[in-house]
Design a protein around this motif. Structure first.
Motif, short mmCIF file in Angstrom:
data_model
loop_
_atom_site.label_atom_id
_atom_site.label_comp_id
_atom_site.label_asym_id
_atom_site.label_seq_id
_atom_site.Cartn_x
_atom_site.Cartn_y
_atom_site.Cartn_z
N ALA A 174 -8.38 -2.30 2.47
CA ALA A 174 -8.28 -3.65 3.23
C ALA A 174 -6.85 -4.01 3.52
N ASN A 175 -6.14 -3.96 2.27
CA ASN A 175 -4.89 -4.48 2.15
C ASN A 175 -3.95 -3.67 2.99
N GLU A 176 -4.00 -2.11 2.77
CA GLU A 176 -3.25 -1.29 3.48
C GLU A 176 -3.35 -1.42 4.88
N ARG A 177 -4.46 -1.40 5.30
CA ARG A 177 -4.86 -1.62 6.58
C ARG A 177 -4.48 -3.02 7.30
N LYS A 178 -4.49 -3.74 6.62
CA LYS A 178 -3.93 -5.27 7.06
C LYS A 178 -2.21 -5.37 7.25
N VAL A 179 -1.60 -4.49 6.30
CA VAL A 179 -0.19 -4.42 6.48
C VAL A 179 0.22 -3.59 7.69
N ALA B 181 -4.04 4.21 3.82
CA ALA B 181 -5.52 3.64 3.52
C ALA B 181 -6.43 4.96 3.32
N ARG C 160 -0.93 -3.71 -8.67
CA ARG C 160 -0.01 -5.00 -8.72
C ARG C 160 1.28 -4.69 -8.39
N GLU C 161 1.78 -5.86 -7.66
CA GLU C 161 3.15 -5.83 -7.23
C GLU C 161 3.95 -6.52 -8.39
N ARG D 257 -4.73 -6.66 -8.20
CA ARG D 257 -5.86 -6.67 -7.24
C ARG D 257 -6.78 -5.48 -7.84
N LEU E 122 -10.72 -3.41 -1.86
CA LEU E 122 -9.68 -4.47 -1.76
C LEU E 122 -8.15 -3.62 -1.15
N HIS E 123 -7.69 -2.66 -1.87
CA HIS E 123 -6.61 -1.97 -1.92
C HIS E 123 -6.71 -1.23 -0.33
#
Length: 124
Positions: free
Chosen positions: A49-54, A20, A34-35, A41, A46-47
């Motif tokens: 937040a996504n890293e922290r979620k994972v 993050a 993008r994956e 995304r 947003l990036h």
């Protein structure tokens, strides 16, 4: 075009598992990620937040850059290996290529290429 020093600092942050923080430090505010062929995304927030979620789902993570790094002007390709040990005791081994377009010292666009089957957690 990123300087060699910037690239090394970026790789070091990821290898420290500060994912993050690496996004906060090295991605442009309006960057896209993008994956594979998925929808991009957009936006650094947003990036992050996504890293922290994972990472919140992981007991531990090991991140490794496999050299060489390929640089051609504003474009960079990095091969990564990630080992996730999840809170439920499963693990995931992922190898991916990150194709990046830099604007100066920040990543403006990134696309990851990997086999999606790797994302399925395995039991030890």
């Amino acid at each position: 075009m990123p300087s060699p020093e910037t690239l090394e600092r970026f790789i070091a942050r990821v290898e420290q598992n500060a994912h993050a923080e690496a996004v906060e430090e090295f991605y442009a505010e309006s960057s896209s990620m993008r994956e594979n062929q998925g929808e991009p995304r957009v936006g650094r927030e947003l990036h992050v937040a996504n890293e922290r979620k994972v990472l919140a789902r992981a007991k531990s993570v090991r991140s490794e850059c496999v050299r060489p790094i390929f640089v051609n002007g504003n474009h960079v390709v990095i091969r990564w290996i990630f080992e996730f040990e999840w809170l439920d005791g499963t693990f995931t081994h992922m190898e991916e290529l990150a194709y990046q377009r830099w604007e100066g010292e920040r990543i403006a666009e990134e696309q990851f290429f990997y086999d999606p089957a790797q994302r399925v957690p395995q039991k030890r």
